[in-house]
Design an enzyme around this catalytic site. Sequence first.
Site, PDB file in Angstrom:
ATOM      1  N   GLU A   1      -5.873  -3.649 -29.981  1.00 44.86           N
ATOM      2  CA  GLU A   1      -4.411  -3.624 -30.047  1.00 44.86           C
ATOM      3  C   GLU A   1      -3.771  -3.424 -28.673  1.00 44.86           C
ATOM      4  OE1 GLU A   1      -3.721  -0.424 -32.730  1.00 44.86           O
ATOM      5  OE2 GLU A   1      -4.568  -1.467 -34.466  1.00 44.86           O
TER       6      GLU A   1
ATOM      7  N   ARG B   1       9.989   7.521 -18.977  1.00 40.44           N
ATOM      8  CA  ARG B   1       8.572   7.841 -18.858  1.00 40.44           C
ATOM      9  C   ARG B   1       8.278   8.818 -17.721  1.00 40.44           C
ATOM     10  NH1 ARG B   1       5.054   4.796 -17.573  1.00 40.44           N
ATOM     11  NH2 ARG B   1       3.375   5.553 -18.926  1.00 40.44           N
TER      12      ARG B   1
ATOM     13  N   TYR C   1       6.412  11.762 -19.288  1.00 41.89           N
ATOM     14  CA  TYR C   1       4.958  11.722 -19.090  1.00 41.89           C
ATOM     15  C   TYR C   1       4.526  11.999 -17.654  1.00 41.89           C
ATOM     16  CZ  TYR C   1       4.937   9.000 -23.482  1.00 41.89           C
ATOM     17  OH  TYR C   1       5.101   8.574 -24.768  1.00 41.89           O
TER      18      TYR C   1
ATOM     19  N   CYS D   1      23.239  13.355 -16.100  1.00 41.76           N
ATOM     20  CA  CYS D   1      23.493  14.767 -15.795  1.00 41.76           C
ATOM     21  C   CYS D   1      22.259  15.607 -16.071  1.00 41.76           C
ATOM     22  CB  CYS D   1      24.690  15.261 -16.601  1.00 41.76           C
ATOM     23  SG  CYS D   1      26.228  14.439 -16.151  1.00 41.76           S
TER      24      CYS D   1
ATOM     25  N   TYR E   1       7.360   0.223 -22.919  1.00 40.67           N
ATOM     26  CA  TYR E   1       7.909   1.527 -23.286  1.00 40.67           C
ATOM     27  C   TYR E   1       9.202   1.892 -22.577  1.00 40.67           C
ATOM     28  CZ  TYR E   1       3.431   1.928 -25.534  1.00 40.67           C
ATOM     29  OH  TYR E   1       2.352   1.681 -26.322  1.00 40.67           O
TER      30      TYR E   1
END
Length: 463
Positions: free
Chosen positions: A320, A360, A364, A391, A421
Site C-alpha cells: 500500500e 507535519r 511529527y 498565531c 499528507y
Amino acid sequence: MSRSAHPAGPRHGDVLPEGHYQAPPADLNALDPKVWSRTVSRNAEGVATVGGIDVKRLAAEFGTPAYVLDEEDFRSRARAWRDAFGTEADVYYAGKAFLSKAIVRWLHEEDLNLDVCSVGELAVALAAGMPPARIALHGNNKSVDELEHAVKSGVGRIVVDSYEEIERLAAIAARQGVRQQVLIRITVGVEAHTHEFIATAHEDQKFGLSLNGGSAAEAVRRVLGHAALELRGIHSHIGSQIFDMAGFEVAARRVVGLLAEIRDEHGVELPEIDLGGGLGIAYTSEDDPREPAEIAAALADIVRRECAAARLNAPRLSVEPGRAIVGPTAFTLYEVGTVKPLEGLRTYVSVDGGMSDNIRTALYDAEYSVALVSRTSDAEPMLVRVVGKHCESGDIVVRDAFLPADLAAGDLIAVPATGAYCRSMASNYNHALKPPVLAVKDGAARVIVRRETEEDLLRLDIG
C-alpha cells in the site's frame, strides 16, 4: 542492508545548538533531483520550472501558496510500483496520503488499486470512477453507516480492526445478502524505526488485533464463524517513513507464522497477505529511499522464504504505497512576506502559508528542504527558519535550512516533497483558506483542487 530512519528533530521551536543543522550546500541554486519531482529544473533565466512551466507564471496565474503536482512524475512512480510487483501481487495506493478525483482517474488509468479509510475518501473514489472491486476500506473505528455504504457499493475488501467491527460487518453483509471479503489487521509487535506517532505495529497503540495477546487468533475464529464473511488474509502495517527493511522481515515472519497456525487449527490456507506501506521518501539530501523494484524483490523474497520454512503455499502479496508515490511529485510554492534577522541566531523567513498547509513539521518534527525558485543568487548562504503567518510560535514549515542572504519580500521559495499528507491534513486554522492543487504536464497547468474562498468558509457557518 540496514538504512537509517528519517531523522526526527527537537519537538519544540528552541534555538538549535551549533552543529545540529547540516553545512550549507555547495550550490544554493542547485535543485537536488533526489527531493524534487522529476521534471523540475531551472530555465535560462534561473527560474525553476516544472512540467515545462516556470513558477513565476504559476504564481501569477494561480496565486500562492499553492501545491504544484507533477502529473508525469506521479504517473511514472505509479507505473514503477505496478511494474515492480507485476501480476503476482496487488498494489493499493494509500489514498490518505492525498486523494482527489484526478488522482483516482490517474490510478485507474495506470492500473493501480485504491485504499481508502473513510466514507469521504470512498465517495471521491466512486465519484471518479474507480471500480468498487478495486477499493479496500481501512479504519480502526468504522461506523455502521460507513460499513453499510462500503458493502452496498461493492467494495472489494474490508480490513477489519476489532471484534465489534467483525460483528457489525457480518450483520450488515447478511442483511444485504453479500459475502464480504475481509482481511484482519494484526499488530505484530514490531517497533518500526520512525516517529512515535507514525509507528503502528507495536503493542501499545490503537490499530489492529494483537498477535502476541491472542486476539488476532480469536478474530480469525470469529470471522470464519460468519457465513457472510470471507476471510481472504492477514494485514500488517508497521509504520510510515521507514527506510530499513528489517522491520518488514520480522513482520512477514510473524504473519506467516499466524497463517501456519490458522492452517493447523482450521485446515485453511489463507490466500493473501498485505504488508501495508510506509516506505520512506527523500525529504532532504541526507535521506536514502529504496526504489520500488528493490522493495518488491525484498518483500517477495521474505514471503517466499518464510512460507517455505512453514511449508505453506506462498500467498498473494499486497502492498500500500501512498507517500512513496505522491510525496516526491509535488512542492509547495510560497511568496516571502518578511525577512527578520536575529543576530547571532538565524533569520526568520515568513511566507504566506504555514502550519495550515503543512502541519507535519509541528506534528511529527518532519524535516524539509527549501529553495529560492524565482531567481538564482550568488549571495552567501544564511541560516533560516521558514515560518508561516499563524498565531503559533510552533508555526514552522522548515526548521533549519540555508537560503541566499539577499532573500527579500516578494521572492518565491518552494518546499519539495509535499505531495503526501500536506493537503490531506490541511486546516482552516485562523480561518486560513486552503491552497489549490495544480497539476502540471507538458507545458500546461490546471487546477485539480481549487483554492478555498471566503464564501466557502461562510457557507458552512450557518450562524
